[in-house]
Design a protein around this motif. Sequence first.
Motif, PDB file in Angstrom:
ATOM      1  N   UNK A 186      10.541  -0.874 -35.742  1.00 46.70           N
ATOM      2  CA  UNK A 186      11.526  -1.772 -36.243  1.00 46.70           C
ATOM      3  C   UNK A 186      12.649  -1.725 -35.436  1.00 46.70           C
ATOM      4  N   UNK A 187      12.875  -0.792 -34.662  1.00 43.53           N
ATOM      5  CA  UNK A 187      14.091  -0.759 -33.460  1.00 43.53           C
ATOM      6  C   UNK A 187      13.696  -1.968 -32.521  1.00 43.53           C
ATOM      7  N   UNK A 188      12.456  -2.000 -32.212  1.00 39.79           N
ATOM      8  CA  UNK A 188      12.208  -3.061 -31.342  1.00 39.79           C
ATOM      9  C   UNK A 188      12.533  -4.447 -31.711  1.00 39.79           C
ATOM     10  N   UNK A 189      12.027  -4.591 -32.828  1.00 39.41           N
ATOM     11  CA  UNK A 189      12.199  -5.837 -33.630  1.00 39.41           C
ATOM     12  C   UNK A 189      13.669  -6.064 -33.667  1.00 39.41           C
ATOM     13  N   UNK A 190      14.452  -5.325 -34.126  1.00 40.59           N
ATOM     14  CA  UNK A 190      15.921  -5.472 -34.482  1.00 40.59           C
ATOM     15  C   UNK A 190      16.657  -5.655 -33.225  1.00 40.59           C
ATOM     16  N   UNK A 191      16.220  -4.856 -32.054  1.00 42.65           N
ATOM     17  CA  UNK A 191      16.792  -5.025 -30.837  1.00 42.65           C
ATOM     18  C   UNK A 191      16.672  -6.260 -30.089  1.00 42.65           C
ATOM     19  N   UNK A 192      15.416  -6.886 -30.352  1.00 41.70           N
ATOM     20  CA  UNK A 192      14.804  -8.267 -29.807  1.00 41.70           C
ATOM     21  C   UNK A 192      15.464  -9.190 -30.312  1.00 41.70           C
ATOM     22  N   UNK A 198      14.663   1.884 -42.481  1.00 40.91           N
ATOM     23  CA  UNK A 198      15.975   1.017 -41.924  1.00 40.91           C
ATOM     24  C   UNK A 198      17.072   1.854 -41.471  1.00 40.91           C
ATOM     25  N   UNK A 199      17.307   2.810 -42.377  1.00 39.52           N
ATOM     26  CA  UNK A 199      18.403   3.772 -41.721  1.00 39.52           C
ATOM     27  C   UNK A 199      18.176   4.431 -40.504  1.00 39.52           C
ATOM     28  N   UNK A 200      17.086   5.097 -40.656  1.00 37.33           N
ATOM     29  CA  UNK A 200      16.532   5.809 -39.218  1.00 37.33           C
ATOM     30  C   UNK A 200      16.698   4.463 -37.849  1.00 37.33           C
ATOM     31  N   UNK A 201      15.994   3.146 -38.196  1.00 37.79           N
ATOM     32  CA  UNK A 201      15.937   2.270 -37.369  1.00 37.79           C
ATOM     33  C   UNK A 201      17.132   2.099 -36.743  1.00 37.79           C
ATOM     34  N   UNK A 202      18.455   1.913 -37.685  1.00 33.76           N
ATOM     35  CA  UNK A 202      19.683   1.839 -36.998  1.00 33.76           C
ATOM     36  C   UNK A 202      20.195   2.791 -36.161  1.00 33.76           C
ATOM     37  N   UNK A 203      19.982   4.087 -36.652  1.00 33.41           N
ATOM     38  CA  UNK A 203      20.073   5.164 -35.508  1.00 33.41           C
ATOM     39  C   UNK A 203      19.583   4.984 -34.398  1.00 33.41           C
ATOM     40  N   UNK A 204      18.257   4.433 -34.032  1.00 31.68           N
ATOM     41  CA  UNK A 204      17.477   4.294 -32.907  1.00 31.68           C
ATOM     42  C   UNK A 204      18.219   3.136 -32.099  1.00 31.68           C
ATOM     43  N   UNK A 205      18.519   2.185 -32.731  1.00 32.85           N
ATOM     44  CA  UNK A 205      19.332   1.043 -32.204  1.00 32.85           C
ATOM     45  C   UNK A 205      20.919   1.507 -31.449  1.00 32.85           C
TER      46      UNK A 205
END
Length: 95
Positions: A13-19, A81-88
């Motif tokens: 998720x973090x990779x997709x959202x960061x891209x 999604x919440x943890x993905x936001x922290x990863x970003x």
Amino acid sequence: MLLVWGVLAVVGLAAVLAASATAYTAVKLAGAAYLVLLGIQALLQSRRAPSRSAAGALAPPRGNPWRTGLVGNVHTILTALWLGGYALLLSPGPY
């Protein structure tokens, strides 16, 4: 629980959202819409649902509370999604 979603969020998720800034904006808007929907449902339910008496109360849950929490969190997309936001937020890059 945190480890499971943390690894999945960092890998996918973090990779997709960061891209994609568009995907990140879409996730933010979907989350906001979901929160508004939950708020409206809570307001409507509080107005029409009478308070429960002791006889009509729900039975206490059965099983191990730790396992129940783990299964519930692993199967909840909002946790990812919440943890993905922290990863970003923690990943280096020009945001």
